[in-house]
Design a protein around this motif. Sequence first.
Motif, mmCIF file in Angstrom:
data_model
loop_
_atom_site.group_PDB
_atom_site.id
_atom_site.type_symbol
_atom_site.label_atom_id
_atom_site.label_comp_id
_atom_site.label_asym_id
_atom_site.label_seq_id
_atom_site.Cartn_x
_atom_site.Cartn_y
_atom_site.Cartn_z
ATOM 1 N N ALA A 122 38.351 40.332 46.934
ATOM 2 C CA ALA A 122 39.753 40.160 46.535
ATOM 3 C C ALA A 122 40.353 41.514 46.175
ATOM 4 C CB ALA A 122 39.846 39.214 45.358
ATOM 5 N N GLN A 123 41.486 41.791 46.725
ATOM 6 C CA GLN A 123 42.188 43.042 46.461
ATOM 7 C C GLN A 123 43.158 42.824 45.298
ATOM 8 O OE1 GLN A 123 41.819 46.027 47.985
ATOM 9 N NE2 GLN A 123 40.090 45.162 49.133
ATOM 10 N N PRO A 124 43.265 43.784 44.401
ATOM 11 C CA PRO A 124 44.239 43.628 43.315
ATOM 12 C C PRO A 124 45.648 43.745 43.886
ATOM 13 C CG PRO A 124 43.177 45.779 43.202
ATOM 14 C CD PRO A 124 42.499 45.003 44.280
ATOM 15 N N SER A 125 46.574 43.035 43.277
ATOM 16 C CA SER A 125 47.961 43.095 43.726
ATOM 17 C C SER A 125 48.524 44.481 43.401
ATOM 18 C CB SER A 125 48.791 42.005 43.047
ATOM 19 O OG SER A 125 48.890 42.313 41.664
ATOM 20 N N VAL A 126 49.650 44.775 43.977
ATOM 21 C CA VAL A 126 50.297 46.068 43.774
ATOM 22 C C VAL A 126 50.646 46.253 42.291
ATOM 23 C CG1 VAL A 126 52.308 47.469 44.377
ATOM 24 C CG2 VAL A 126 51.180 46.094 46.129
ATOM 25 N N ALA A 127 51.111 45.181 41.640
ATOM 26 C CA ALA A 127 51.478 45.266 40.220
ATOM 27 C C ALA A 127 50.241 45.587 39.373
ATOM 28 C CB ALA A 127 52.107 43.969 39.753
ATOM 29 N N GLN A 128 49.106 44.965 39.696
ATOM 30 C CA GLN A 128 47.884 45.217 38.949
ATOM 31 C C GLN A 128 47.403 46.651 39.152
ATOM 32 O OE1 GLN A 128 45.382 42.124 40.486
ATOM 33 N NE2 GLN A 128 45.901 40.691 38.834
ATOM 34 N N GLN A 129 47.570 47.161 40.384
ATOM 35 C CA GLN A 129 47.169 48.534 40.652
ATOM 36 C C GLN A 129 48.022 49.510 39.834
ATOM 37 O OE1 GLN A 129 47.399 49.139 44.871
ATOM 38 N NE2 GLN A 129 45.587 47.882 45.300
ATOM 39 N N ALA A 135 40.550 44.171 38.977
ATOM 40 C CA ALA A 135 40.733 43.137 39.997
ATOM 41 C C ALA A 135 40.266 41.796 39.465
ATOM 42 C CB ALA A 135 39.917 43.501 41.237
#
Length: 138
Positions: A122-129, A135
């Motif tokens: 699972a890739q973290p969302s842009v907001a989480q990055q 993640a």
Amino acid sequence: MRIYEELFIAKPDAPDEEVDQFIEQMKSVVTTAGGTVDKVDKWGKRRLAYRVDKYREGAYVLFQFTSAPETVKEFERRLRVTDLVIKFLTVRIDETLKRLEKRKKDRDKRAHRKATAAPAPAQPSVAQQMLGEPAPAE
């Protein structure tokens, strides 16, 4: 050798014995020319879409056979000169069968690849990055 389907419509008032005798005669035409009869289906009497030679219904018979093109010419010639037959249609189906088989193989390959492929992490969302959050765990 090619695979053909031959659908012909016999007169509805013809006795079943006469139709069966004609079917056997057509089988012998194919086999004596070196072909093989794969299947013969008698569909029975059905209503026609439009009137043909004063008939509203007819007895449908489907032949599937493998033979050379010259055999098909002889088969059609006999259908034309026989009073028993009111309509017929010949279709070459070996190309269609090859195409369908190829599609089925491609579909099976895709399904196999999809089943064996490991799920991507699972890739973290842009907001989480942007916020620096970890993640999500699965």
